[in-house]
Design a protein around this motif. Structure first.
Motif, PDB file in Angstrom:
ATOM      1  N   TYR A   5      12.665   5.656  -9.403  1.00  0.00           N
ATOM      2  CA  TYR A   5      13.222   6.805  -8.496  1.00  0.00           C
ATOM      3  C   TYR A   5      12.734   8.090  -9.127  1.00  0.00           C
ATOM      4  CZ  TYR A   5      15.953   9.881  -5.624  1.00  0.00           C
ATOM      5  OH  TYR A   5      16.378  10.680  -4.600  1.00  0.00           O
ATOM      6  N   PHE A   6      12.870   8.124 -10.299  1.00  0.00           N
ATOM      7  CA  PHE A   6      12.325   9.463 -11.247  1.00  0.00           C
ATOM      8  C   PHE A   6      10.933   9.524 -11.169  1.00  0.00           C
ATOM      9  CE2 PHE A   6      11.264  11.906 -14.991  1.00  0.00           C
ATOM     10  CZ  PHE A   6      12.138  13.119 -14.901  1.00  0.00           C
ATOM     11  N   LYS A   7      10.357   8.472 -11.399  1.00  0.00           N
ATOM     12  CA  LYS A   7       8.838   8.447 -11.547  1.00  0.00           C
ATOM     13  C   LYS A   7       8.273   8.876 -10.139  1.00  0.00           C
ATOM     14  CE  LYS A   7       6.712   4.891 -13.307  1.00  0.00           C
ATOM     15  NZ  LYS A   7       6.085   3.564 -13.377  1.00  0.00           N
ATOM     16  N   LYS A  55       2.308   4.662  -9.582  1.00  0.00           N
ATOM     17  CA  LYS A  55       1.874   3.630 -10.153  1.00  0.00           C
ATOM     18  C   LYS A  55       2.703   2.535 -10.653  1.00  0.00           C
ATOM     19  CE  LYS A  55      -1.881   1.116 -11.721  1.00  0.00           C
ATOM     20  NZ  LYS A  55      -2.743   0.572 -10.725  1.00  0.00           N
ATOM     21  N   LEU A  56       2.640   1.415 -10.312  1.00  0.00           N
ATOM     22  CA  LEU A  56       4.065   0.615 -10.567  1.00  0.00           C
ATOM     23  C   LEU A  56       3.334  -0.537 -11.549  1.00  0.00           C
ATOM     24  CD1 LEU A  56       5.033   1.634  -7.848  1.00  0.00           C
ATOM     25  CD2 LEU A  56       6.426  -0.444  -7.868  1.00  0.00           C
ATOM     26  N   ASN A  90       0.726  -1.076  -0.100  1.00  0.00           N
ATOM     27  CA  ASN A  90      -0.088   0.005   0.033  1.00  0.00           C
ATOM     28  C   ASN A  90       0.819   1.233  -0.055  1.00  0.00           C
ATOM     29  OD1 ASN A  90      -2.367  -1.410   0.007  1.00  0.00           O
ATOM     30  ND2 ASN A  90      -2.648  -1.426   2.182  1.00  0.00           N
ATOM     31  N   LYS A  91       1.785   1.154   0.822  1.00  0.00           N
ATOM     32  CA  LYS A  91       2.811   2.428   0.849  1.00  0.00           C
ATOM     33  C   LYS A  91       3.414   2.753  -0.344  1.00  0.00           C
ATOM     34  CE  LYS A  91       3.883   1.955   5.653  1.00  0.00           C
ATOM     35  NZ  LYS A  91       5.005   1.781   6.798  1.00  0.00           N
ATOM     36  N   LEU A  92       3.876   1.223  -1.349  1.00  0.00           N
ATOM     37  CA  LEU A  92       4.585   1.738  -2.503  1.00  0.00           C
ATOM     38  C   LEU A  92       3.602   2.117  -3.388  1.00  0.00           C
ATOM     39  CD1 LEU A  92       7.101   1.320  -3.499  1.00  0.00           C
ATOM     40  CD2 LEU A  92       6.649  -0.982  -4.401  1.00  0.00           C
ATOM     41  N   ILE A 124      15.367  -0.019 -14.769  1.00  0.00           N
ATOM     42  CA  ILE A 124      13.765   0.002 -14.096  1.00  0.00           C
ATOM     43  C   ILE A 124      13.864   0.738 -12.834  1.00  0.00           C
ATOM     44  CG2 ILE A 124      12.252  -1.560 -12.717  1.00  0.00           C
ATOM     45  CD1 ILE A 124      12.603  -3.538 -15.115  1.00  0.00           C
ATOM     46  N   ARG A 125      14.939   0.414 -11.842  1.00  0.00           N
ATOM     47  CA  ARG A 125      15.116   0.999 -10.793  1.00  0.00           C
ATOM     48  C   ARG A 125      15.316   2.684 -10.712  1.00  0.00           C
ATOM     49  NH1 ARG A 125      19.763  -2.633  -9.944  1.00  0.00           N
ATOM     50  NH2 ARG A 125      20.467  -1.495  -7.868  1.00  0.00           N
TER      51      ARG A 125
END
Length: 506
Positions: free
Chosen positions: A486-488, A446-447, A439-441, A481-482
């Protein structure tokens, strides 16, 4: 050096009563061991000893000792912001003291219960219990206890933006303020007069703090004075006060950073002792995690200051809200713990002054003052419980069948790959051990499915090579991806290592 000797002595004493001595004295020995470790900022070890002391007591045995155990555990839980558990401990302490009709202890228990309800934003309950404490203190007719409860009442009303009521309960103490309690009292009266719009009174008490206040009070006072002098176009005084504010801000910042590092070192020492049989590489990894964690906290403190000074220059409100939310996840417990530690230090000085001044024959009052001092000392060491819980959670995950299955499948010699059911089981395990991780993530950004799975594996400290094997994707793509995540999330470049650090902190 003295603290080290005390630990060695109490460890020998515990060993003696566990194996050879009179076991009826074991609960008391555990209790004092907990006190020593609490005073040396080793909260996890202190909690272990307090729990052992409670378990060693038989039903109905030594209710006074049991109440003290519950109280100190309550303070530890409170400053980790585990308010429900803290409330249970203080309520249990109250029931113990009620059974023995210990009026003084009951008053402090009611006050502590009120504090927990206030922390849970249940203001009605907070006032209900504090008023009970106030009535009992007045019946007992103890001026110190009445003044203590009145200070809490005043603070509650100030938080509720009811300055008249707040002033009513603080006025008596204000007329009798000594050097030892002037900082907290004057800081509170400044906030009350600010709510009432009495700027001359605000200046009056700010100037008192200039002479007798501690660094925290002076920082607060100089900030208020700067604002008032700017409003009055007194630029000379405004410039002087702002310079002093910057000086004391830097002092407070240095003190906080020193406290953070000291508590982090205490937690590391405890973990190293409990896991001395783990491989050297794993120990090095723990050290790296601790260093990263300290760096994150330091960066957050610096960024917070920059945001405060340059708030008007922030272009994107949405970006700021994103930042504030992520900062709150990492730093929320630290703020309150430091605030309470600062207040407790002032109260401890006040108690010590009273202890030095009362007659030795006044045993009952001395006993109560010592008890309150012990509670305050025990309350200043809790911020590291969260770190212990995360370490325990990671160890539990590493020992789980699903983690071990993923670890085997991550080997590049394995022909097996996780199924959707395997990923679902891994997600359940992570959310069980790291509360609300998913939930925190998701509340931050949006992943995609792949992005989420990469983040889960990063949380479990899988190396990029193993992640690429499990995701069926090249190592460079995993790094991309990582970095993209971070930028997103933060709308700025940070690289894959920055995302790893953030995921580790959730």
């Amino acid at each position: 050096m003295k603290a080290k000797e005390e630990k060695e002595n109490i460890t020998e004493l515990v060993d003696y009563y566990e194996h050879r001595g009179d076991r009826t004295l074991l609960p008391t020995t555990y209790y004092y061991a907990g006190r020593i470790y609490a005073e040396t900022q080793n909260a996890p070890q202190a909690l272990d000893y307090f729990q052992k002391a409670n378990d060693a007591l038989k039903q109905g045995e030594d209710t006074d000792l049991r109440s003290r155990i519950y109280s100190q555990m309550g303070y530890l839980f409170h400053y980790q912001e585990v308010y429900d558990e803290a409330l249970k401990m203080f309520t249990a302490a109250y029931q113990c003291n009620k059974a023995t009709n210990d009026t003084i202890a009951m008053i402090y228990d009611l006050r502590d219960i009120s504090t927990e309800y206030e922390a849970k934003d249940n203001h009605d309950k907070a006032f209900e219990y504090l008023k009970k404490a106030y009535c009992m203190a007045k019946q007992y007719n103890d001026k110190y206890m009445i003044g203590n409860i009145e200070s809490y009442m005043s603070s509650l009303y100030e938080i509720q933006h009811e300055p008249d009521s707040a002033f009513k309960y603080l006025q008596k103490k204000l007329n009798n303020t000594g050097v030892t309690d002037s900082s907290s009292t004057y800081s509170l009266i400044i906030d009350i007069h600010k709510l009432k719009g009495n700027k001359d009174s605000v200046l009056y008490y700010c100037k008192k703090i200039e002479h007798v206040g501690n660094v925290y009070a002076k920082k607060h006072a100089y900030r208020q004075m700067t604002e008032i002098y700017l409003e009055r176009n007194n630029h000379t005084e405004a410039n002087r006060c702002f310079k002093m504010y910057k000086i004391y801000s830097d002092s407070v910042k240095a003190i906080k950073r020193t406290d953070i590092i000291a508590r982090m070192n205490a937690m590391y020492n405890y973990q190293a002792k409990e896991k001395e049989n783990i491989m050297l590489q794993e120990n090095n990894n723990r050290i790296i995690i601790i260093i990263i964690f300290v760096s994150i906290i330091t960066c957050i403190l610096l960024i917070t200051l920059i945001l405060y000074v340059k708030y008007s220059k922030i272009k994107s409100k949405k970006q700021m809200l994103h930042y504030e939310y992520s900062k709150r996840i990492l730093n929320d417990s630290l703020k309150r713990t430091e605030e309470h530690i600062n207040k407790n230090k002032d109260k401890i000085k006040e108690l010590q002054s009273k202890l030095n001044s009362i007659d030795k024959e006044n045993i009952e009052l001395r006993k109560e003052l010592e008890r309150e001092k012990e509670r305050l000392l025990s309350s200043n060491i809790i911020t590291k419980i969260g770190i212990k819980e995360r370490a325990a959670a990671h160890e539990a995950i590493m020992n789980s069948p699903i983690y071990q299955a993923f670890y085997r499948m991550a080997d590049n010699t394995s022909d097996l790959h996780p199924s959707n059911k395997d990923w679902a089981n891994l997600e359940k395990l992570i959310n069980r051990e790291y509360d609300n991780f998913t939930n925190k993530l998701n509340s931050l950004c949006k992943l995609s499915v792949i992005e989420y799975r990469v983040s889960m594996l990063v949380k479990l400290k899988f190396k990029p090579k193993r992640i690429s094997n499990l995701i069926c994707c090249s190592e460079p793509n995993i790094s991309t991806i990582r970095s993209r995540l971070y930028f997103k999330t933060f709308r700025k470049k940070g690289g894959c290592s920055k995302w790893d650090e953030f995921i580790s902190s959730l």
